[in-house]
Design a protein around this motif. Structure first.
Motif, PDB file in Angstrom:
ATOM      1  N   VAL A 139       0.854  -1.183   0.000  1.00 61.54           N
ATOM      2  CA  VAL A 139       0.000   0.000   0.000  1.00 61.54           C
ATOM      3  C   VAL A 139       0.894   1.238   0.000  1.00 61.54           C
ATOM      4  O   VAL A 139       1.752   1.386   0.871  1.00 61.54           O
ATOM      5  N   THR A 140       0.700   2.095  -0.972  1.00 59.77           N
ATOM      6  CA  THR A 140       1.476   3.328  -1.051  1.00 59.77           C
ATOM      7  C   THR A 140       0.544   4.509  -0.876  1.00 59.77           C
ATOM      8  O   THR A 140      -0.409   4.682  -1.644  1.00 59.77           O
ATOM      9  N   ILE A 141       0.789   5.299   0.168  1.00 58.96           N
ATOM     10  CA  ILE A 141      -0.020   6.495   0.391  1.00 58.96           C
ATOM     11  C   ILE A 141       0.519   7.600  -0.503  1.00 58.96           C
ATOM     12  O   ILE A 141       1.593   8.151  -0.263  1.00 58.96           O
ATOM     13  N   SER A 142      -0.225   7.903  -1.535  1.00 56.51           N
ATOM     14  CA  SER A 142       0.145   8.968  -2.453  1.00 56.51           C
ATOM     15  C   SER A 142      -0.641  10.219  -2.065  1.00 56.51           C
ATOM     16  O   SER A 142      -0.688  10.588  -0.893  1.00 56.51           O
ATOM     17  N   SER A 143      -1.264  10.861  -3.003  1.00 53.13           N
ATOM     18  CA  SER A 143      -2.007  12.099  -2.756  1.00 53.13           C
ATOM     19  C   SER A 143      -2.757  12.447  -4.030  1.00 53.13           C
ATOM     20  O   SER A 143      -2.407  11.982  -5.123  1.00 53.13           O
ATOM     21  N   ILE A 179       1.558 -11.017  -5.033  1.00 51.00           N
ATOM     22  CA  ILE A 179       1.696  -9.726  -4.356  1.00 51.00           C
ATOM     23  C   ILE A 179       0.824  -8.704  -5.075  1.00 51.00           C
ATOM     24  O   ILE A 179       0.910  -8.556  -6.293  1.00 51.00           O
ATOM     25  N   ARG A 180       0.005  -7.999  -4.315  1.00 47.36           N
ATOM     26  CA  ARG A 180      -0.859  -6.967  -4.874  1.00 47.36           C
ATOM     27  C   ARG A 180      -0.356  -5.590  -4.463  1.00 47.36           C
ATOM     28  O   ARG A 180       0.346  -5.436  -3.460  1.00 47.36           O
ATOM     29  N   THR A 181      -0.732  -4.585  -5.265  1.00 44.68           N
ATOM     30  CA  THR A 181      -0.372  -3.211  -4.924  1.00 44.68           C
ATOM     31  C   THR A 181      -1.628  -2.357  -4.892  1.00 44.68           C
ATOM     32  O   THR A 181      -2.594  -2.621  -5.627  1.00 44.68           O
ATOM     33  N   MET A 182      -1.609  -1.335  -4.041  1.00 46.02           N
ATOM     34  CA  MET A 182      -2.729  -0.389  -3.970  1.00 46.02           C
ATOM     35  C   MET A 182      -2.163   1.002  -3.706  1.00 46.02           C
ATOM     36  O   MET A 182      -1.411   1.208  -2.753  1.00 46.02           O
ATOM     37  N   ILE A 183      -2.514   1.929  -4.580  1.00 41.63           N
ATOM     38  CA  ILE A 183      -2.122   3.324  -4.409  1.00 41.63           C
ATOM     39  C   ILE A 183      -3.304   4.066  -3.815  1.00 41.63           C
ATOM     40  O   ILE A 183      -4.424   3.979  -4.327  1.00 41.63           O
ATOM     41  N   VAL A 184      -3.059   4.798  -2.735  1.00 46.12           N
ATOM     42  CA  VAL A 184      -4.123   5.534  -2.048  1.00 46.12           C
ATOM     43  C   VAL A 184      -3.891   7.026  -2.257  1.00 46.12           C
ATOM     44  O   VAL A 184      -2.818   7.535  -1.933  1.00 46.12           O
ATOM     45  N   GLU A 185      -4.891   7.709  -2.796  1.00 45.00           N
ATOM     46  CA  GLU A 185      -4.786   9.142  -3.053  1.00 45.00           C
ATOM     47  C   GLU A 185      -5.740   9.914  -2.147  1.00 45.00           C
ATOM     48  O   GLU A 185      -6.887  10.158  -2.511  1.00 45.00           O
TER      49      GLU A 185
END
Length: 287
Positions: A139-143, A179-185
């Motif tokens: 999980v990557t906290i983006s914006s 492996i899964r990825t999720m970008i959070v904006e």
């Protein structure tokens, strides 16, 4: 990998950066409340424990995400304690704001080092563990600044646009390993991002920008503590999404974030249509 007791290994293990304050604290608290084990990292592990609350399922670690060796050590400590990592949340960040001409090259690079290379350092350290497990969620906290740039955001948006491209491109590389990825904006949430501890404003040195700088800084400082988004609700939403077999590649966090997504999609479509004929007639004649 060290053996652990059944009680620990049955729990999902969350590894969260920037957990000493703000959104990272809320995510760590929510994960613990849901019965997960949590590795919560920050520059000061004592402050992390104070913020999150002591628990036998909590491992607080010191981590400067700009230090690749420190990231490797933290991942190893997590595996030594809990045996695995199931969810990695790249949350640590800061904010260098100002007009491009007034942000020093050093500050611009510091922004990139923390909010773009930081997640890369931690993910690079964790990927061998996740590959060996054949499972995991990144999980990557983006914006919303990673979806649409704007005035006063050149350094921050550059780092977030970079994170977006990296995480989106990483997704198909690691998917074969489970492996899964999720970008959070997130849009505007009532976190500590706009506090003096997290936000640094470029020194006003060019008269042409002076008045706009004064107005922008005043407006942003007035928003601190007044943002509409509730980080505790976002933390619960992330836990819900993390349970899905196929988490979304992107998650627009907040009604304002949904608006940014929609506006950018409309803008891109309009830009594609505006010069469609010219754009579509650039091939070699023999193509």
């Amino acid at each position: 990998m060290t053996e652990q007791n059944d009680n620990v290994t049955e729990k999902k293990v969350w590894f969260i950066t920037g957990a000493g304050r703000g959104m990272g604290t809320d995510i760590a608290k929510a994960a613990l409340a849901a019965g997960h084990a949590v590795v919560a990292t920050g520059r000061n592990p004592e402050k992390v424990t104070q913020a999150v609350g002591a628990s036998e399922d909590l491992l607080a670690l010191k981590l400067d995400v700009t230090d690749p060796a420190a990231a490797e050590a933290a991942v190893q400590a997590a595996v030594d304690r809990f045996g695995r990592i199931d969810v990695l949340v790249n949350n640590a960040g800061n904010f260098y704001a100002g007009f491009f001409e007034e942000i020093t090259p050093e500050d611009f690079r510091t922004q990139i080092e923390t909010t773009m290379f930081g997640p890369m350092n931690v993910t690079r350290a964790a990927l061998p563990v996740l590959r060996a497990q054949r499972s995991g969620l990144l999980v990557t906290i983006s914006s919303t600044a990673g979806i649409a740039g704007g005035e006063f955001l050149t350094a921050y948006a550059a780092s977030k646009f970079g994170v977006e491209g990296w995480a989106e491109s990483l997704a198909p590389e690691v998917a074969p390993f489970g492996i899964r990825t999720m970008i959070v904006e997130p849009g505007f949430f009532r976190t500590e991002l706009l506090t003096p501890e997290s936000t640094q404003y470029a020194e006003s040195t060019i008269e042409d920008y002076a008045e706009r700088t004064r107005q922008t800084v005043a407006a942003w400082r007035s928003m601190d503590g007044q943002q509409g988004g509730d980080p505790a609700k976002l933390a619960k939403a992330l836990l819900q999404l993390a349970e899905l077999n196929e988490p979304p590649l992107r998650f627009a966090a907040g009604a304002d974030a949904v608006g940014v997504f929609e506006a950018r999609a409309k803008e891109l479509q309009e830009q594609a249509d505006a010069r469609r004929e010219l754009s579509s007639n650039l091939a070699h004649e023999d193509a």
